[in-house]
Design a protein around this motif. Structure first.
Motif, mmCIF file in Angstrom:
data_model
loop_
_atom_site.group_PDB
_atom_site.id
_atom_site.type_symbol
_atom_site.label_atom_id
_atom_site.label_comp_id
_atom_site.label_asym_id
_atom_site.label_seq_id
_atom_site.Cartn_x
_atom_site.Cartn_y
_atom_site.Cartn_z
ATOM 1 N N GLY A 149 6.917 3.354 6.258
ATOM 2 C CA GLY A 149 6.313 1.826 6.501
ATOM 3 C C GLY A 149 5.023 1.755 5.628
ATOM 4 N N VAL A 150 4.544 0.321 5.963
ATOM 5 C CA VAL A 150 3.186 0.095 4.994
ATOM 6 C C VAL A 150 2.028 0.715 5.648
ATOM 7 C CG1 VAL A 150 2.021 -1.999 3.772
ATOM 8 C CG2 VAL A 150 4.338 -1.968 3.949
ATOM 9 N N THR A 151 1.368 1.377 5.145
ATOM 10 C CA THR A 151 0.273 2.074 5.759
ATOM 11 C C THR A 151 -0.696 2.111 4.600
ATOM 12 O OG1 THR A 151 1.119 4.213 5.199
ATOM 13 C CG2 THR A 151 1.413 3.144 7.618
ATOM 14 N N PRO A 152 -2.068 2.469 4.821
ATOM 15 C CA PRO A 152 -3.216 2.739 3.621
ATOM 16 C C PRO A 152 -2.553 3.790 2.765
ATOM 17 C CG PRO A 152 -4.240 2.526 5.700
ATOM 18 C CD PRO A 152 -2.629 2.616 6.182
ATOM 19 N N ASP A 153 -1.942 4.778 2.993
ATOM 20 C CA ASP A 153 -1.588 6.036 2.374
ATOM 21 C C ASP A 153 -0.050 5.556 1.520
ATOM 22 O OD1 ASP A 153 0.065 6.331 4.522
ATOM 23 O OD2 ASP A 153 -0.223 8.664 4.248
ATOM 24 N N TYR A 154 0.609 4.337 1.688
ATOM 25 C CA TYR A 154 1.807 4.137 1.050
ATOM 26 C C TYR A 154 2.016 4.528 -0.296
ATOM 27 C CZ TYR A 154 5.872 1.269 -0.057
ATOM 28 O OH TYR A 154 7.210 0.526 -0.632
ATOM 29 N N SER A 155 0.930 4.113 -1.045
ATOM 30 C CA SER A 155 1.312 4.316 -2.547
ATOM 31 C C SER A 155 1.483 5.790 -2.876
ATOM 32 C CB SER A 155 0.099 3.656 -3.278
ATOM 33 O OG SER A 155 0.094 3.947 -4.693
ATOM 34 N N GLN A 156 0.623 6.644 -2.151
ATOM 35 C CA GLN A 156 0.716 7.881 -2.151
ATOM 36 C C GLN A 156 2.158 8.571 -1.795
ATOM 37 O OE1 GLN A 156 -3.103 9.424 -0.425
ATOM 38 N NE2 GLN A 156 -4.263 9.162 -2.399
ATOM 39 N N MET A 157 2.348 8.129 -0.736
ATOM 40 C CA MET A 157 3.622 8.739 0.067
ATOM 41 C C MET A 157 4.807 8.455 -0.790
ATOM 42 S SD MET A 157 4.824 10.301 2.502
ATOM 43 C CE MET A 157 3.770 10.331 3.849
ATOM 44 N N ILE A 158 4.927 7.391 -1.278
ATOM 45 C CA ILE A 158 6.331 7.005 -2.180
ATOM 46 C C ILE A 158 6.141 7.778 -3.484
ATOM 47 C CG2 ILE A 158 6.515 4.592 -1.073
ATOM 48 C CD1 ILE A 158 5.429 3.628 -3.738
ATOM 49 N N ARG A 159 5.178 8.409 -3.842
ATOM 50 C CA ARG A 159 5.007 9.066 -5.083
ATOM 51 C C ARG A 159 5.221 10.497 -4.994
ATOM 52 N NH1 ARG A 159 2.748 4.414 -5.826
ATOM 53 N NH2 ARG A 159 2.528 3.625 -7.970
ATOM 54 N N GLN A 160 5.215 11.138 -3.903
ATOM 55 C CA GLN A 160 5.284 12.505 -3.518
ATOM 56 C C GLN A 160 6.940 12.811 -4.080
ATOM 57 O OE1 GLN A 160 4.584 13.624 0.662
ATOM 58 N NE2 GLN A 160 2.461 13.044 0.272
ATOM 59 N N GLY A 161 6.958 13.929 -4.761
ATOM 60 C CA GLY A 161 8.138 14.471 -5.337
ATOM 61 C C GLY A 161 8.650 13.875 -6.523
ATOM 62 N N ILE A 162 8.071 12.620 -7.108
ATOM 63 C CA ILE A 162 8.587 11.880 -8.371
ATOM 64 C C ILE A 162 7.837 12.983 -9.338
ATOM 65 C CG2 ILE A 162 8.206 9.733 -9.727
ATOM 66 C CD1 ILE A 162 9.539 9.716 -6.910
ATOM 67 N N PRO A 163 8.805 13.395 -10.258
ATOM 68 C CA PRO A 163 8.440 14.102 -11.311
ATOM 69 C C PRO A 163 7.440 13.668 -12.511
ATOM 70 C CG PRO A 163 10.806 13.601 -11.538
ATOM 71 C CD PRO A 163 10.398 12.902 -10.241
#
Length: 121
Positions: A102-116
């Motif tokens: 969901g859209v939370t303050p850490d959304y940008s960091q969360m979706i980038r986890q594991g992206i090489p």
């Protein structure tokens, strides 16, 4: 299905592209435009922005056909060359993560986890 890819650009280039996005968003807010799936889509708009500061970006049919830009970028050496484009697509798929988090303050960091990270040959 939304995919995220890391590319090899300098912080200055990344900032220039970000500011192009901001300007485009502000322009649309002030003066809405029709979406055109052939001439003004998510891929062609990005290519126009990139052409504003890149030396040369050759036109290719994959720029016009949504969903094929990663293949074009991979062939041009813009994406990690140590993995296939299919593997990068799989690793970059963020739809499930984004929907679950969901859209939370850490959304940008969360979706980038594991992206090489970008790796050049």
């Amino acid at each position: 299905n939304v995919q995220l890819f890391r590319i090899d650009v300098s912080p200055e280039t990344a900032r220039t592209l970000l500011m192009q996005y901001v300007d485009a968003a502000n322009s649309l807010a002030a003066r809405p435009q029709w979406y055109n799936s052939l001439t003004t889509n998510c891929t062609t708009v990005v290519m126009t922005m990139i052409r504003a500061f890149a030396d040369e970006v050759p036109l290719d049919w994959r720029v016009l056909a949504n969903g094929y830009l990663p293949d074009y970028a991979w062939e041009r050496g813009v994406l990690d060359q140590t993995r296939t484009v299919e593997k990068l697509r799989a690793l970059g798929s963020i739809t499930a993560i984004a929907q679950a988090h969901g859209v939370t303050p850490d959304y940008s960091q969360m979706i980038r986890q594991g992206i090489p990270a970008f790796v050049s040959n």
